[in-house]
Write a protein that holds these residues in place. Structure first.
Motif, short mmCIF file in Angstrom:
data_model
loop_
_atom_site.label_atom_id
_atom_site.label_comp_id
_atom_site.label_asym_id
_atom_site.label_seq_id
_atom_site.Cartn_x
_atom_site.Cartn_y
_atom_site.Cartn_z
N ARG A 7 48.55 53.92 30.16
CA ARG A 7 48.49 53.51 28.75
C ARG A 7 47.11 53.81 28.19
NH1 ARG A 7 45.68 48.73 27.51
NH2 ARG A 7 44.88 47.75 29.41
N GLU A 83 39.69 41.64 34.39
CA GLU A 83 39.58 42.12 35.77
C GLU A 83 38.90 43.46 35.93
OE1 GLU A 83 43.22 40.74 38.47
OE2 GLU A 83 43.80 41.88 36.70
N TYR A 86 38.07 49.92 31.77
CA TYR A 86 39.09 50.94 31.67
C TYR A 86 38.73 51.90 30.55
CZ TYR A 86 43.89 52.72 31.22
OH TYR A 86 45.00 53.51 31.17
N LEU A 98 39.49 53.63 35.93
CA LEU A 98 39.64 52.18 36.02
C LEU A 98 38.81 51.66 37.19
CD1 LEU A 98 41.29 49.61 35.14
CD2 LEU A 98 42.92 50.25 36.92
N VAL A 99 37.96 50.68 36.93
CA VAL A 99 37.16 50.09 38.00
C VAL A 99 37.23 48.57 37.88
CG1 VAL A 99 34.78 49.65 38.70
CG2 VAL A 99 35.56 51.99 38.40
N PRO A 100 37.59 47.88 38.97
CA PRO A 100 37.65 46.41 38.89
C PRO A 100 36.24 45.82 38.84
CG PRO A 100 38.09 47.13 41.13
CD PRO A 100 37.96 48.38 40.30
N ARG A 103 34.15 45.28 42.01
CA ARG A 103 33.54 46.37 42.76
C ARG A 103 32.35 47.00 42.03
NH1 ARG A 103 36.81 47.64 47.06
NH2 ARG A 103 37.81 45.70 47.61
N ARG B 421 41.91 47.72 50.60
CA ARG B 421 40.62 47.21 50.13
C ARG B 421 39.59 48.33 49.97
NH1 ARG B 421 37.15 45.06 55.18
NH2 ARG B 421 37.84 46.63 56.66
N VAL B 423 39.73 50.88 48.06
CA VAL B 423 39.68 51.45 46.71
C VAL B 423 38.68 50.70 45.83
CG1 VAL B 423 41.03 52.04 44.69
CG2 VAL B 423 42.07 52.12 46.94
N GLY B 425 38.04 52.06 42.72
CA GLY B 425 38.37 52.49 41.37
C GLY B 425 39.43 53.56 41.40
N PRO B 473 46.66 44.07 42.25
CA PRO B 473 47.16 43.73 40.92
C PRO B 473 46.22 44.18 39.79
CG PRO B 473 47.01 41.76 42.32
CD PRO B 473 46.51 42.90 43.13
N TRP B 474 44.92 44.31 40.10
CA TRP B 474 44.00 44.72 39.03
C TRP B 474 44.35 46.09 38.47
CZ3 TRP B 474 41.40 49.19 40.18
CH2 TRP B 474 41.21 49.50 41.53
N ALA B 475 45.02 46.93 39.30
CA ALA B 475 45.34 48.27 38.84
C ALA B 475 46.47 48.25 37.82
CB ALA B 475 45.71 49.16 40.03
N THR B 477 46.24 47.16 35.07
CA THR B 477 45.59 47.46 33.79
C THR B 477 46.03 48.83 33.27
OG1 THR B 477 43.70 46.23 34.62
CG2 THR B 477 43.35 47.51 32.63
N LEU B 478 46.36 49.75 34.19
CA LEU B 478 46.77 51.09 33.79
C LEU B 478 48.08 51.07 33.01
CD1 LEU B 478 46.06 53.10 37.08
CD2 LEU B 478 44.89 53.41 34.91
N GLY B 480 49.25 48.16 31.47
CA GLY B 480 49.14 47.20 30.39
C GLY B 480 49.78 45.90 30.66
#
Lengths: 163, 480
Positions: A7, A83, A86, A98-100, A103, B421, B423, B425, B473-475, B477-478, B480
């Motif tokens: 998205r 979190e 982006y 995307l980076v949390p 990290r 773990r 990853v 990003g 789960p943070w991923a 975000t991609l 939405g």
């Protein structure tokens, strides 16, 4: 047309970014024009090349000053969620990064010379991986400072040492 | 602990190897070249003696001015002839300790200790602290002291078999050395040696060079013998080269670490912290695939010179490589193929250079009558088909419960298996053409190994779900 792989992030960069990209394009075109002028003056070019080169310079100028900045502005998006950070960058090809927050290792704010003229700044978020760097280009300087502070602070709270 | 010097015997080693005096060699050679080596053999002897004296003097000075002290919280190394440098490394920054014993060191009962203190931003020589010339017992004490602060492996780390404190995982079978001629990097060993020999022969004064005459290249027998000799040198050289490095390779588990010991002349002793291992890479070159051989490397965070130090299996049967990998990372399951668009893209990429040549050849044939470019282009384009199909066949990705895997490459096929773990990003890349074909490239950014691993041309709709399944789960975000 196929659906996008991810998205689009919610927020746009500063509108001044269009001006900055146009200036960058103009500088590039100017260099190219000087180069071509030099070639035309000092080298005996065949006629078709002598006509083609200036045309190419004009096309490049139109694209890099008039078209590309607007396309870029439509593609460039960014977002900071609870979190993660982006972004989407590019113009013809596009890259989503995307980076949390957990990290994040370092948050940099840079203000180039031209950026300062337009009151802009870029934020770079660095991780343990050279390929895991998020760059949010051309935000309003005060927005950039706020975002960087917020991210650095939150990263400290939730930092996951096991990178 | 108060600062101590290394063993005095290291002076002998450094004198013999010209360790410190090496930087003078170009100067001496320069002077020699200016004056010309015309004074006969005595000049050569005098130069050799002079260099040895200089070497001895510098070695003594370097030894006298070098000291190290390992305290409770840090290790301090002081050195420098004129300008002193004091380097302090906190013990919690120590990422690994490597003990190596080159041949000369072994004869004198010494070892060299390399402390890997990767500071992140600092690369190259500053990355590690070298204490050269310790007696073996002192080196073992130092290593144990530097690594004493290590914690036990975390809970979600790998399922290494629990058991005795020291346990052998496997040892190198010398028959595996026979794979070496099929591995590019080992084939390069004899080539480099022969190259060095030729350079040396060029440097020699003319009268010392053997006069071989000119070989008769029209004689088939001579050519056949030459080719056979080259092949033999390559075969033997690569096996010997691989034996020198990998002789008696042994991988053991000691507490929370993996210990690899290897080498024929130089014995090397490398320790990897299991808790820092994020995954494994199994690589198979084109030649290795014929004989089902592979090599396995651990992907470790914050490890300098990781390609060499991370080696788990330098060379061996594929099953063995996967067995080692299985000990460190959970198997995520069979790979999923990439969509047909990926195959089309690989084929187009592989055939494009040939096609361009073909068109250029056609134009040239019609205009100038140069016909030879046409068949060359046709052959190249034809070869592109198996190449493209091969590259497509190598592609695969899968996300399992606690790990994920990516595979790519044709000349050297590499499959990485990474823990979730690992990853730090995600990057999703889509070029203009990928967008029209509904595919995207997903890059997992990882703080170990190459820094990022790509899933080339996966379906655009699969990109975000794969990222989420492979990390956390943070991923989401991609999407939405």
């Amino acid at each position: 047309m196929h659906p996008d792989p991810a998205r689009s992030p919610a927020w746009t960069p500063s509108r001044n970014a269009i001006g900055l990209w146009a200036v960058e394009g103009a500088v590039g075109t100017l260099v190219l024009a000087l180069l071509v002028t030099g070639l035309e003056v000092f080298l005996p070019l065949p006629t078709w090349l002598a006509v083609l080169l200036p045309v190419l310079v004009v096309v490049e100028g139109v694209v890099s000053i008039g078209v590309r900045p607007r396309l870029r502005y439509r593609v460039h998006r960014w977002e900071v969620t609870a979190e993660a950070v982006y972004t989407r960058t590019g113009w013809l090809s596009r890259t989503w990064t995307l980076v949390p927050v957990s990290r994040i290792q370092t948050v940099d704010v840079t203000r180039g010379a031209v950026q300062q003229l337009f009151g802009l700044a870029s934020v770079a978020v660095l991780t343990a991986s050279s390929q895991g760097t998020v760059r949010i280009p051309h935000l309003d300087a005060d927005v950039a400072a706020r975002v960087a502070d917020d991210l650095a602070h939150r990263a400290e709270l939730v930092r996951d040492e096991a990178t | 602990m108060s600062p101590v010097r290394t063993s005095w015997r290291v002076v002998l080693v450094h004198t013999i190897t010209f360790k410190q005096a090496r930087q003078w060699v170009p100067v001496v050679l320069g002077i020699g070249a200016l004056r010309g080596f015309t004074d006969g053999p005595w000049a050569v002897v005098a130069i050799a003696a002079g260099i040895t004296v200089v070497s001895l003097a510098t070695a003594v000075l370097a030894w006298w001015r070098f000291s190290y002290a390992d305290g409770d919280t840090s290790v301090v190394v002081t050195r420098g002839l004129l300008s002193r440098s004091v380097r302090t490394v906190p013990l919690d920054r120590v990422r690994g300790v490597e003990v190596e014993a080159p041949l000369l060191h072994r004869l004198l009962g010494l070892v060299r200790v390399r402390v890997d203190a990767a500071a992140g931003a600092v690369q190259g020589a500053d990355e590690e602290l070298v204490v050269d010339g310790l007696p073996r017992a002192e080196a073992d004490r130092l290593r144990a002291h530097l690594l004493a602060r290590r914690t036990a492996p975390a809970a979600d780390a790998p399922d290494l078999p629990a058991g005795p404190v020291e346990q052998e995982l496997f040892r190198f079978d010398n028959r595996w050395l026979l794979y070496a001629p099929l591995v590019g990097s080992y084939l390069a060993v004899p080539l480099a040696a022969v190259g060095a020999l030729f350079r040396l022969a060029d440097e020699l004064p003319r009268r010392w060079r053997p006069d071989l005459g000119r070989p008769d290249l029209t004689d088939t027998a001579v050519v056949a013998v030459a080719v056979a000799a080259v092949v033999l040198v390559l075969l033997v050289g690569s096996v010997v080269g691989s034996a020198v490095v990998n002789w008696r390779f042994r991988l053991t588990r000691r507490g929370g670490s993996l210990v690899a010991v290897r080498g024929l002349l130089t014995r090397r002793h490398t320790e990897l912290e299991v808790d820092r291992i994020r995954g494994c890479a199994v690589t198979e070159g084109l030649g290795m695939r014929w004989v089902r051989a592979a090599r396995a490397t651990a992907l470790v965070t914050g490890l300098g010179d990781a390609a060499r130090r991370g080696q788990l299996l330098p060379l061996g049967p594929r099953e063995q490589a996967w067995a080692v990998t299985g000990l460190l990372v959970e198997d995520p399951g069979p790979l999923r193929p990439h969509p047909p668009a990926a195959r089309r893209r690989r084929l187009v990429r592989a055939c494009a250079p040939g096609a361009v040549l073909l068109v250029a050849g056609a134009v040239l044939t019609a205009t100038v009558g140069w016909w030879w470019l046409l068949p060359a282009g046709a052959v190249l384009a034809g070869l592109g088909v198996p190449l493209g199909l091969g590259r497509y066949a190598a592609l695969g990705h899968v996300a399992g419960a606690r790990s994920f895997s990516l595979r790519s490459g044709w000349l050297v096929r590499e499959q990485v298996v990474l823990q979730r773990r690992a990853v730090v990003g995600w990057q999703v890349q889509q070029s203009f053409f990928q967008r029209r074909q509904g595919v995207a490239t997903v890059v997992a950014a990882v703080g170990a190994g190459a820094g990022g691993y790509r899933a080339l041309d996966i379906g655009a709709a699969d990109a975000a779900p794969f990222a989420e399944a492979a990390s956390g789960p943070w991923a989401a975000t991609l999407t939405g």
